[in-house]
Design an enzyme around this catalytic site. Structure first.
Site, mmCIF file in Angstrom:
data_model
loop_
_atom_site.group_PDB
_atom_site.id
_atom_site.type_symbol
_atom_site.label_atom_id
_atom_site.label_comp_id
_atom_site.label_asym_id
_atom_site.label_seq_id
_atom_site.Cartn_x
_atom_site.Cartn_y
_atom_site.Cartn_z
ATOM 1 N NE ARG A 51 0.816 -41.291 36.499
ATOM 2 C CZ ARG A 51 1.593 -40.493 35.663
ATOM 3 N NH1 ARG A 51 2.685 -41.209 34.961
ATOM 4 N NH2 ARG A 51 1.416 -39.347 35.660
ATOM 5 C CE1 TYR A 103 -12.277 -63.466 38.798
ATOM 6 C CE2 TYR A 103 -10.808 -62.005 37.353
ATOM 7 C CZ TYR A 103 -11.858 -62.459 38.312
ATOM 8 O OH TYR A 103 -12.543 -61.365 39.110
ATOM 9 C CG ASP A 175 -3.578 -66.016 36.449
ATOM 10 O OD1 ASP A 175 -3.213 -66.040 37.649
ATOM 11 O OD2 ASP A 175 -4.715 -65.249 36.349
ATOM 12 C CE LYS A 200 -8.635 -63.175 44.211
ATOM 13 N NZ LYS A 200 -8.447 -62.641 42.766
HETATM 14 C C1 LIG Z 1 -6.844 -66.601 38.845
HETATM 15 C C2 LIG Z 1 -7.033 -65.115 38.615
HETATM 16 N N1 LIG Z 1 -6.534 -63.983 37.896
HETATM 17 C C3 LIG Z 1 -6.643 -62.847 37.851
HETATM 18 C C4 LIG Z 1 -7.894 -62.455 38.691
HETATM 19 C C5 LIG Z 1 -7.928 -60.875 38.920
HETATM 20 O O1 LIG Z 1 -7.321 -60.351 39.949
HETATM 21 P P1 LIG Z 1 -7.810 -59.002 40.746
HETATM 22 O O2 LIG Z 1 -9.080 -59.512 41.407
HETATM 23 O O3 LIG Z 1 -6.786 -58.787 41.744
HETATM 24 O O4 LIG Z 1 -8.078 -57.717 39.731
HETATM 25 C C6 LIG Z 1 -8.437 -63.115 39.641
HETATM 26 C C7 LIG Z 1 -9.514 -62.584 40.675
HETATM 27 O O5 LIG Z 1 -10.206 -63.400 41.042
HETATM 28 C C8 LIG Z 1 -8.219 -64.663 39.670
HETATM 29 O O6 LIG Z 1 -8.843 -65.445 40.304
#
Ligand SMILES: Cc1ncc(COP(=O)(O)O)c(C=O)c1O
Length: 384
Positions: A51, A103, A175, A200
């Site tokens: 961890r 998101y 992000d 992604k």
């Molecule tokens: C722009 C964006 N940020 C954060 C996330 C969250 O990531 P995760 O699905 O890996 O938890 C996503 C998921 O689709 C996303 O598209």
């Protein structure tokens, strides 16, 4: 050659990595272990418990820091776990200014979890920095930017936001999931924290769920590392390996995502059965100039609205796609289509969704790296 002089396309393959010391393995081995032998209490080789740290995760964290131009990387069990760690830097009463077009899961964790802990969120359209200025006060501790935004492909000027808070005790987190460091480097533009859903484009093969944070400052890295270890939402060794492997082809994949994205955006724009197309590469996109300045190209994410399409017509279109797979997520080698209103953004109340333009007939495409003619033919037969 000094690490800072190495070009991006070399960093994806070698950044922060050395052949494994034990046997010279070129690819960091998957250290599938929870614990590490000690010769005497505290006598270990840098690893005590997975961890706290694991060599495969360390290799990924070093690679992340290298490709984003940061000093420290932290890998988590998902993008949302990475966001959760950032929010835990805050205290009750602190205020966050977030983009209003983001998101759905990020919105959900802000509103449904952290608001209950006394953190105050302001959601504003960030296409103009003035909207942010209006909300800044002595309690503001974090600005949350997503650019390009999901799913409306708005562009936020990272440098302008960073300039607004230059002398203030406010962190700027970006992000960078949609753009990836191939297209945009937020730390260079003044951000303090870069966040990724590495699920992604970084992973790139739709085979794992991983999150990441990258920072420059040691003090901030230490605080985040404390949270990562204390809260425990770490990324496992197998997942670390998969993302590391994905990153090695990031530049090649991104180049093709961008080429295919451009061809599909132009095809959709020329299609009389399509009413609106959202893609930052169009000269008439409201923030095209900023996109051109802060991004190397415009990526493979596109949203569009078919002309005169009801909720049900839109569902039919996405059901008829044959090469694009109807699925959540994005950024993999295969093309995906999504219906934000019922899928990725269903957790945002309809009035809020509509305010940021996420209408019932909006379709979001993650353009993959297949032959673009096949992708266009698929859209053509589905749109009718
Ligand atoms: C722009 C964006 N940020 C954060 C996330 C969250 O990531 P995760 O699905 O890996 O938890 C996503 C998921 O689709 C996303 O598209």
């Amino acid at each position: 050659m000094a690490a800072k002089d190495i070009k991006f396309n070399t960093k994806t393959i070698h950044g922060g990595q050395q052949p494994d010391e034990a046997y010279g393995a070129v690819m960091p081995p998957i250290y599938q272990t929870s614990t590490y032998a000690q010769t005497t209490p505290g006598g270990h080789k840098g690893y005590e418990y997975s961890r706290s740290a694991n060599p495969t995760r360390t290799a990924l964290e070093n690679s992340l820091a290298s490709i984003e131009g940061g000093e420290f990387g932290l890998a988590f069990g998902s993008g949302l776990a990475a966001i959760d760690a950032v929010m835990k830097l805050l205290k009750p009463g602190d205020e966050v200014i977030s983009t209003n077009d983001l998101y759905g899961g990020s919105y959900r964790i802000f509103k449904k979890i952290f608001e209950n802990f006394g953190i105050v969120f302001h959601f504003v359209g960030m296409q103009s920095a003035d909207a942010i200025q209006d909300k800044i006060n002595s309690k503001t501790k974090l600005i949350w930017v997503e650019t390009p935004t999901n799913p409306m492909m708005n562009i936020i000027d990272i440098k302008a936001v960073a300039n607004l808070i230059k002398d203030k005790d406010i962190l700027l987190a970006v992000d960078n999931t949609f753009a990836t460091p191939y297209l945009q480097l937020p730390l260079e533009l003044g951000a303090d924290i870069v966040m990724h859903s590495a699920t992604k484009y970084l992973g790139g093969h739709s085979d794992t769920v991983v999150g990441a944070l990258i920072v420059k400052e040691k003090e901030l890295a230490d605080r985040l590392y404390f949270i990562q270890n204390a809260s425990g939402a770490v990324c496992g060794p197998m997942d670390s390996f998969l993302v590391l492997r994905g990153i090695k082809t990031l530049h090649v994949r991104m180049q093709r995502h961008c080429e295919n994205g451009r061809a599909i955006a132009e095809y959709l724009k020329s299609n009389p059965k399509v009413e609106k197309v959202y893609w930052p590469g169009f000269e008439d996109h409201p923030n095209h100039k900023v996109a051109k300045e802060q991004m190397k190209d415009f990526g493979g994410m596109i949203s569009f609205v078919p002309k005169g399409s009801s909720y049900n017509d839109t569902i039919k279109i996405v059901e008829q796609l044959r090469i694009f797979t109807l699925a959540e997520s994005l950024g993999g080698v295969e093309s995906l289509a999504g219906h934000p209103a019922s899928m990725t953004h269903a957790s945002i109340p309809k009035e809020e969704r509509l305010k940021s333009g996420i209408e019932d007939s909006l379709i979001r495409l993650s353009v993959g790296i297949e032959d673009v003619n096949d992708l266009i033919a698929d859209l053509e037969q589905a749109i009718g």
